[in-house]
Design an enzyme around this catalytic site. Structure first.
Site, short mmCIF file in Angstrom:
data_model
loop_
_atom_site.label_atom_id
_atom_site.label_comp_id
_atom_site.label_asym_id
_atom_site.label_seq_id
_atom_site.Cartn_x
_atom_site.Cartn_y
_atom_site.Cartn_z
N ARG A 39 45.70 -1.46 53.33
CA ARG A 39 45.49 -0.87 52.01
C ARG A 39 46.71 -0.08 51.53
O ARG A 39 47.07 -0.16 50.35
CB ARG A 39 44.25 0.03 52.02
N LYS A 201 26.93 -0.27 56.29
CA LYS A 201 26.52 0.48 55.09
C LYS A 201 25.29 -0.20 54.50
O LYS A 201 25.37 -0.93 53.51
CB LYS A 201 27.65 0.49 54.06
N GLY A 356 37.28 -2.88 53.75
CA GLY A 356 38.23 -2.22 54.64
C GLY A 356 38.04 -2.66 56.08
O GLY A 356 39.01 -2.99 56.78
N GLY A 379 32.37 -2.73 48.87
CA GLY A 379 31.27 -2.48 47.93
C GLY A 379 31.61 -2.91 46.51
O GLY A 379 30.80 -3.55 45.82
C1 3PG Z 1 35.77 1.48 50.72
O1 3PG Z 1 36.15 1.70 51.87
O2 3PG Z 1 34.96 0.59 50.46
C2 3PG Z 1 36.36 2.27 49.59
O3 3PG Z 1 37.42 3.07 50.03
C3 3PG Z 1 35.28 3.11 48.93
O4 3PG Z 1 34.73 3.97 49.86
P1 3PG Z 1 33.24 4.51 49.67
O5 3PG Z 1 32.32 3.37 49.95
O6 3PG Z 1 33.10 5.63 50.66
O7 3PG Z 1 33.10 4.98 48.26
MG MG Z 2 34.96 1.26 53.62
#
Ligand code: 3PG
Ligand code: MG
Length: 397
Positions: A39, A201, A356, A379
């Site tokens: 990134r 997540k 990521g 996301g």
């Molecule tokens: C990710 O890793 O998807 C982005 O950096 C956004 O992070 P977040 O899901 O904590 O908002």
């Molecule tokens: Mg992430």
């Protein structure tokens, strides 16, 4: 749509202008060492361009989810050091408060120099999209550029409301490239379309899954997310990661999938460990014991996922299949990556992957892998696919 987004005009004169650049420097760290720099590395060319143009650059990013408190492990210090090493200009790190005096504190910044702000999520106002906080952030610069597609699904101060408090807002070149690539894939996608969703997540992705069901032929659920589906099927998962109260949602997923003739695949077997750093044992789902933690998909599951990928003409993938950080649990993720890559090269499969963790996992492969598009976003990538107007993009139109 995309053509309405204000992209940063390449020939814009920004000499001596203060540019607030929102980047996604949210990279995996272990004991303050960067585990995967993809990134950050992708952001460097545009930063260098702005240095060349003699702009004054103020960089904002988050790291992890500190929830409004100063968590030392989530400091951007290691990223600051990386930037300092990679750029041939003065780079400063600002760890102070964003109080009324902040503009004075930044007045030393000269043409072509950079200030990196400490993790913006150390301030609780960021995540709640606080108006005053956004105003303070906006007051730091003349122009705002969002080059963090991967954060654009977040309605947060440095992504959303800040745009109200600057003279001009643009999308940066990396964001442009991401959005164009995803659009191209969506427009040219050929059936069967398979979507693979993994990672941990869980709650953030379940809604996306529900709406993707209408758009794909196969939906493969892997990673910790799959544990919820196993529980739903009355299987035992030992001490594995689980989210409470997802039964109704999963019921809805199956009902919708039935209606839309979307096939849902969940793991048939798995690799378990007694802890995250233990070795792995392959197990069938009906033999999981109380102390087992499911940390990867098993060989039968890998075989059936490979088969599905081989039959597909488009594959979308977000989120690893297991705890790839431990080599004993990386083979699910690697097999998926290698199968998608092979089909992309040999059978012109259209493939797009993001996130990521997915990037970090792929970079661990010893083989060179090829995909139609590799997105930095997880996301945001999924929500964009879903057809949502992302809060960070709508303000750039
Ligand atoms: C990710 O890793 O998807 C982005 O950096 C956004 O992070 P977040 O899901 O904590 O908002
Ligand atoms: Mg992430």
């Amino acid at each position: 749509m995309i053509d309405k987004i204000n992209f940063f005009p390449e020939n814009l004169d920004v000499h001596n202008q203060k540019i607030i650049l929102r980047l996604d420097l949210n990279v995996p760290l272990k004991d303050k060492a960067i585990q995967d720099d993809t990134r950050i590395a992708l952001c460097l060319p545009f930063i260098k361009k702005l240095i060349e143009k003699k702009a004054k650059i103020i960089i904002i990013s988050h790291l992890g989810r500190p929830k409004g408190t100063k968590v030392p492990e989530l400091s951007l210090m290691p990223i600051y050091k990386y930037l300092k090493k990679s750029l041939s200009t003065s780079v400063f790190f600002f760890m102070g408060n964003l109080d009324e005096d902040v503009q004075n504190k930044f007045s030393h910044l000269k043409e072509g120099e950079i200030i990196l702000l400490e993790n913006i999520r150390f301030f609780k106002e960021e995540s709640v999209n606080d108006e005053n906080f956004a105003k303070k952030l906006g007051s730091l610069g003349d122009i705002y550029i969002n080059d963090a597609f991967s954060c654009s699904h977040r309605k947060q101060a440095s992504i959303h409301t800040i745009t109200k408090y600057v003279k001009k807002s643009f999308a940066g070149p990396l964001l442009k490239k991401e959005v164009q690539a995803i659009n191209l894939v969506v427009q040219n996608k050929k059936e069967p379309v398979t979507c693979i969703i993994g990672g941990s997540k869980i709650s953030t992705k379940i809604n996306v899954i529900i709406s993707l069901i209408e758009k794909v032929n196969n939906l493969i659920i892997v990673g910790a997310m799959a544990n919820n589906f196993l529980i739903y099927k009355n299987l035992k998962i030992g001490k594995s990661l689980i989210e409470k109260n997802t039964e109704e949602t999963i019921k809805k997923i199956y009902e919708k999938a039935n209606k839309n003739k979307c096939k849902i695949f969940v793991p048939e077997d798995c690799m378990v460990g007694s802890s995250f750093d233990s070795s792995g044992i392959s197990k069938d789902l009906n033999t999981i014991e109380d102390n087992d933690i499911i940390l990867d998909i098993g060989p039968k599951t890998i075989k059936s996922i490979k088969h599905t990928i081989n039959q597909s003409n488009t594959v979308l993938w977000n989120g690893p299949a297991g705890y790839f950080e431990n080599e004993n649990f990386m083979s699910g993720t690697m097999s998926i990556a290698e199968t998608i890559s092979k089909n992309t090269v040999e059978k012109s499969l259209i493939s797009i992957l993001g996130g990521g963790d997915t990037l970090a996992a792929i970079n661990k492969s010893k083989n060179k892998l090829s995909f139609t598009h590799l997105s930095t976003a997880g996301g945001a990538f999924l929500e964009y696919l879903e057809g949502k107007d992302l809060p960070g993009l709508s303000v750039l139109k």
